[in-house]
Design a protein around this motif. Structure first.
Motif, PDB file in Angstrom:
ATOM      1  N   VAL A 171      -2.954   7.954   1.284  1.00 34.41           N
ATOM      2  CA  VAL A 171      -1.807   7.073   1.014  1.00 34.41           C
ATOM      3  C   VAL A 171      -1.342   7.232  -0.435  1.00 34.41           C
ATOM      4  CG1 VAL A 171      -1.136   4.662   0.696  1.00 34.41           C
ATOM      5  CG2 VAL A 171      -2.256   5.364   2.800  1.00 34.41           C
ATOM      6  N   ILE A 172      -2.289   7.340  -1.368  1.00 32.58           N
ATOM      7  CA  ILE A 172      -1.924   7.522  -2.780  1.00 32.58           C
ATOM      8  C   ILE A 172      -1.175   8.836  -2.976  1.00 32.58           C
ATOM      9  CG2 ILE A 172      -2.835   7.926  -5.105  1.00 32.58           C
ATOM     10  CD1 ILE A 172      -5.185   6.047  -4.323  1.00 32.58           C
ATOM     11  N   SER A 212     -11.011   5.382   8.001  1.00 34.41           N
ATOM     12  CA  SER A 212     -10.208   4.157   7.936  1.00 34.41           C
ATOM     13  C   SER A 212     -10.173   3.538   6.551  1.00 34.41           C
ATOM     14  CB  SER A 212     -10.738   3.123   8.939  1.00 34.41           C
ATOM     15  OG  SER A 212     -12.077   2.781   8.640  1.00 34.41           O
ATOM     16  N   ASN A 213     -11.008   4.009   5.650  1.00 34.01           N
ATOM     17  CA  ASN A 213     -11.038   3.423   4.308  1.00 34.01           C
ATOM     18  C   ASN A 213     -10.794   4.476   3.229  1.00 34.01           C
ATOM     19  OD1 ASN A 213     -11.824   0.459   4.613  1.00 34.01           O
ATOM     20  ND2 ASN A 213     -13.358   1.429   5.891  1.00 34.01           N
ATOM     21  N   MET A 256      -8.313   7.392   4.100  1.00 32.92           N
ATOM     22  CA  MET A 256      -6.997   6.816   4.366  1.00 32.92           C
ATOM     23  C   MET A 256      -6.295   6.438   3.070  1.00 32.92           C
ATOM     24  SD  MET A 256      -4.875   5.797   6.769  1.00 32.92           S
ATOM     25  CE  MET A 256      -3.758   4.506   7.331  1.00 32.92           C
ATOM     26  N   TYR A 257      -7.008   5.790   2.171  1.00 40.68           N
ATOM     27  CA  TYR A 257      -6.386   5.305   0.952  1.00 40.68           C
ATOM     28  C   TYR A 257      -6.116   6.442  -0.035  1.00 40.68           C
ATOM     29  CZ  TYR A 257      -7.450   0.765   2.892  1.00 40.68           C
ATOM     30  OH  TYR A 257      -7.497  -0.321   3.734  1.00 40.68           O
ATOM     31  N   LEU A 312       0.814  -1.211   0.000  1.00 37.57           N
ATOM     32  CA  LEU A 312       0.000   0.000   0.000  1.00 37.57           C
ATOM     33  C   LEU A 312       0.848   1.262   0.000  1.00 37.57           C
ATOM     34  CD1 LEU A 312      -2.903  -0.877   2.472  1.00 37.57           C
ATOM     35  CD2 LEU A 312      -3.015  -0.654  -0.002  1.00 37.57           C
ATOM     36  N   GLY A 334      -6.407   8.095  10.219  1.00 37.87           N
ATOM     37  CA  GLY A 334      -6.818   6.816   9.662  1.00 37.87           C
ATOM     38  C   GLY A 334      -6.300   5.640  10.468  1.00 37.87           C
ATOM     39  N   ILE A 370      -2.972  10.671   7.911  1.00 36.99           N
ATOM     40  CA  ILE A 370      -2.620   9.248   8.021  1.00 36.99           C
ATOM     41  C   ILE A 370      -2.815   8.774   9.457  1.00 36.99           C
ATOM     42  CG2 ILE A 370      -0.644   7.662   8.101  1.00 36.99           C
ATOM     43  CD1 ILE A 370      -1.385   7.866   5.318  1.00 36.99           C
TER      44      ILE A 370
END
Length: 383
Positions: free
Chosen positions: A268-269, A260-261, A264-265, A46, A98, A95
């Protein structure tokens, strides 16, 4: 005919082949290795995958990180705008929110002694700090580098930005995330070296049940206490605990799911690609980078060893009630470090279940690394 030849020549010279240095090709190779580790080996994909792809992009097309100041038309490159969110410490804080929304602090609440193991593993940070000073880095650069010892990528980025060490942000972040992904490779040999077969077979008693009220009060109390003592930790600890309060309160399921989904993602990207894009050949291929990578490895090994050794001390004090292996989970790589403790313990005794016990030091390590970062900020007068 001359016009056609001239046009074709211009097109050929516009390709990346005529603009790249040997360093760019080397970094492209490194990016491909990271992509292989992320995809084929599953090493923290990830984070490692977007970092590697950002590294690939910037070394093929450097202008993707072109700053507004250097742009002829006043428009920066795509990943430059992503990078500003790192520099402003926005993405690392999100982050943490999350992470908080996905974390169960129950094992830490049930066994408060875990805080000590989480604190012991932070010795790697101070080992890296003094090591960086010895290698010629200034005090702020050494502080930014030192957080690699906690195996905490977001905190490393946060502190580097706050201390104005943006020139080192790429190597620091890549080293931190690389060592996070290599936890299953780096930690077991150290853990086995420092413990006996008998110690690795120690079975720990079942943790007591933790009430819902305790889980709700924990993030509130931690935020108040830590922020009052060390206000500079509020952005990281505050976001971590806010995310956890979303989860434990049980009244904002939508916010918990988003933090959390989806959020968060997305973060992260953006964070991963922008961090990877700071590793252009010019910025990355120098002596300082090699020093940072070496310091990070030494610090991470030192933090793991310190956690295990403190676990051995607790084992003696508690007359064999604590398995020293859970001390290695005091670094901030959640939950991978806890899984490694479980794996190494199970190799000695397949019926030994250390995962929940190791989660206590693991989440304590997240708090400990944020506190260490806040301490450095307070020392240097950064708010």
């Amino acid at each position: 005919m001359d016009y056609i030849v001239s046009t074709l020549s211009n097109l050929i010279h516009q390709t990346a082949f005529f603009n790249l240095t040997w360093g760019n090709y080397l970094m492209i190779l490194v990016a491909c290795v990271f992509l292989y580790l992320a995809i084929a080996k599953g090493f923290e994909p990830l984070l490692l995958l977007p970092i590697a792809f950002g590294m690939l992009l910037v070394n093929i097309y450097p202008d993707i990180m072109l700053s507004i100041e250097d742009s002829p038309n006043g428009t920066g490159g795509l990943l430059y705008y992503f990078y500003l969110l790192d520099e402003w410490a926005i993405l690392p804080s999100l982050i943490f929110m999350g992470v908080g929304a996905m974390t169960d602090f129950g094992p830490l609440i049930a066994n408060p002694k875990s805080f000590l193991l989480g604190a012991a593993a932070q010795f790697g940070i101070f080992a890296a700090y003094f090591g960086a000073i010895a290698l010629g880095f200034n005090d702020k650069a050494a502080a930014a580098i030192s957080i690699i010892g906690g195996a905490d990528g977001p905190t490393s980025i946060f502190l580097a930005g706050k201390l104005g060490q943006t020139a080192l942000l790429g190597p620091i972040a890549v080293a931190a995330y690389s060592y996070m992904s290599l936890v299953p490779i780096i930690q077991p040999p150290i853990m086995k070296l420092l413990t006996s077969e008998k110690e690795r077979k120690i079975k720990m008693g079942q943790l007591r049940p933790v009430s819902k009220l305790e889980k709700i009060l924990f993030p509130i109390i931690v935020t108040i206490v830590v922020s009052l003592i060390l206000p500079t930790t509020a952005p990281l600890v505050g976001m971590l605990m806010l995310g956890n309060l979303f989860k434990e309160s049980g009244v904002v399921r939508q916010l918990t799911d988003t933090a959390s989904n989806a959020l968060m993602y997305i973060v992260v990207i953006v964070l991963g690609t922008s961090v990877g894009a700071t590793t252009s050949a010019e910025a990355f291929l120098n002596a300082d980078t090699l020093k940072i990578v070496a310091l990070g490895l030494i610090a991470f090994a030192f933090g793991t060893a310190a956690g295990v050794l403190f676990g051995k001390l607790m084992c003696v004090v508690t007359k064999g009630a604590v398995n020293p292996l859970i001390g290695s989970a005091g670094v901030s790589a959640v939950p991978m470090a806890a899984r490694v403790s479980q794996k190494v313990g199970a190799e000695s005794d397949p019926t030994n279940f250390l995962l929940m016990h190791a989660m206590g030091p693991n989440v304590a390590g997240v708090i400990g690394t944020a506190v260490a970062a806040g301490t450095f900020m307070a020392v240097f007068g950064i708010f």
